[in-house]
Design a protein around this motif. Structure first.
Motif, short mmCIF file in Angstrom:
data_model
loop_
_atom_site.label_atom_id
_atom_site.label_comp_id
_atom_site.label_asym_id
_atom_site.label_seq_id
_atom_site.Cartn_x
_atom_site.Cartn_y
_atom_site.Cartn_z
N LEU A 15 53.27 37.18 26.81
CA LEU A 15 53.49 35.92 27.52
C LEU A 15 54.06 36.12 28.92
N ASP A 17 53.05 37.24 31.74
CA ASP A 17 52.27 36.90 32.93
C ASP A 17 52.06 35.40 33.10
N ASN A 18 52.42 34.65 32.09
CA ASN A 18 52.27 33.19 32.15
C ASN A 18 53.54 32.59 32.76
N LYS A 19 53.46 32.26 34.02
CA LYS A 19 54.64 31.79 34.75
C LYS A 19 55.01 30.34 34.40
N ASP A 20 54.10 29.65 33.71
CA ASP A 20 54.35 28.23 33.41
C ASP A 20 55.12 28.02 32.11
N LYS A 26 58.85 30.32 25.00
CA LYS A 26 58.55 31.66 24.49
C LYS A 26 59.29 31.91 23.17
N LEU A 103 48.70 27.71 26.08
CA LEU A 103 49.03 28.76 27.04
C LEU A 103 48.05 28.81 28.20
N GLY A 104 47.02 28.00 28.14
CA GLY A 104 46.05 27.95 29.22
C GLY A 104 45.00 29.04 29.19
N ILE A 105 44.84 29.68 28.05
CA ILE A 105 43.83 30.73 27.91
C ILE A 105 42.45 30.08 27.81
#
Length: 218
Positions: A15, A17-20, A26, A103-105
């Motif tokens: 997680l 790299d996911n700045k949001d 988390k 997560l926006g994947i």
């Protein structure tokens, strides 16, 4: 570092790299995984199982097209585990889909994750499976190639998870599952795991079948 801490560290690294995502988010995602894999009825499909799979994953991660998605599949593939249910994989895949969407994947990558998870239901590959699914399935059953003492412990822990079933019913069902594996030409789909574990896995599985037929290991 304890197994739980190591698993948490590896999951949260996914997680990073996911700045949001906030720290609390988390922690919440990890807590969902931790709580499921720590359920009291899990004597094999627990955090120990994830930890063992992580070790095997690290051996082949450079061979994978999308190691990140394979790792997500690893953490979510047994999230739902009820020995009386026939939809564990589907329910686990549904949660994985929801979480990865949050997560926006991308949908394309989420579908690969779902494919990995659903393939563990039969441990057989479809005609047009993703290349990484072969590795994922092999990682999942790599425990079969353990030294005999470790395999025996694994077999005993599987029996404990099915303790609600009578010895006769368990013996019948478990032998059917084990025969499903060894009736295949190969237990392992990839050359790496075939070379590493095929012979010992067949030896272990046949020993367990023989023990069950004698009324042992139950």
């Amino acid at each position: 570092m304890k197994i739980e801490e190591k698993c948490k560290s590896r999951f949260q690294a996914l997680l990073q790299d996911n700045k949001d995502i906030s720290v609390s988010q988390k922690d919440s995602l990890w807590e969902e995984i931790r709580s499921h894999y720590s359920e009291p009825h899990r004597t094999y499909h627990s955090l120990n199982h994830l930890y063992q799979m992580l070790g095997e994953f690290d051996s082949v991660s450079k061979e994978l097209q999308d190691p990140e998605i394979a790792l997500f599949a690893l953490f979510y593939h047994d999230l739902i585990y009820d020995v009386t249910s026939k939809t564990n994989e589907e329910e686990s895949a549904k949660i994985a889909k929801d979480r990865l969407s949050e997560l926006g994947i991308s949908q394309e990558r989420i579908e690969i994750c779902i494919e990995h998870i659903l393939a563990t239901k039969s441990h057989r590959l479809g005609d047009k499976c993703h290349p990484d699914t072969s590795f994922f399935l092999d990682i999942d059953i790599s425990i079969l190639g353990s030294e005999e003492s470790k395999y025996y412990k694994y077999a005993k822990n599987i029996r404990k998870e099915y303790s609600i079933f009578s010895s006769e019913d368990y013996q019948k069902g478990r032998i059917q599952v084990l025969n499903h594996f060894i009736e295949n030409i190969r237990l392992f789909h990839t050359d790496f795991f075939f070379d590493e574990y095929e012979m010992r896995s067949r030896h272990n599985v046949k020993l367990e079948i023989h023990s069950l037929q004698k009324g042992e290991l139950i």
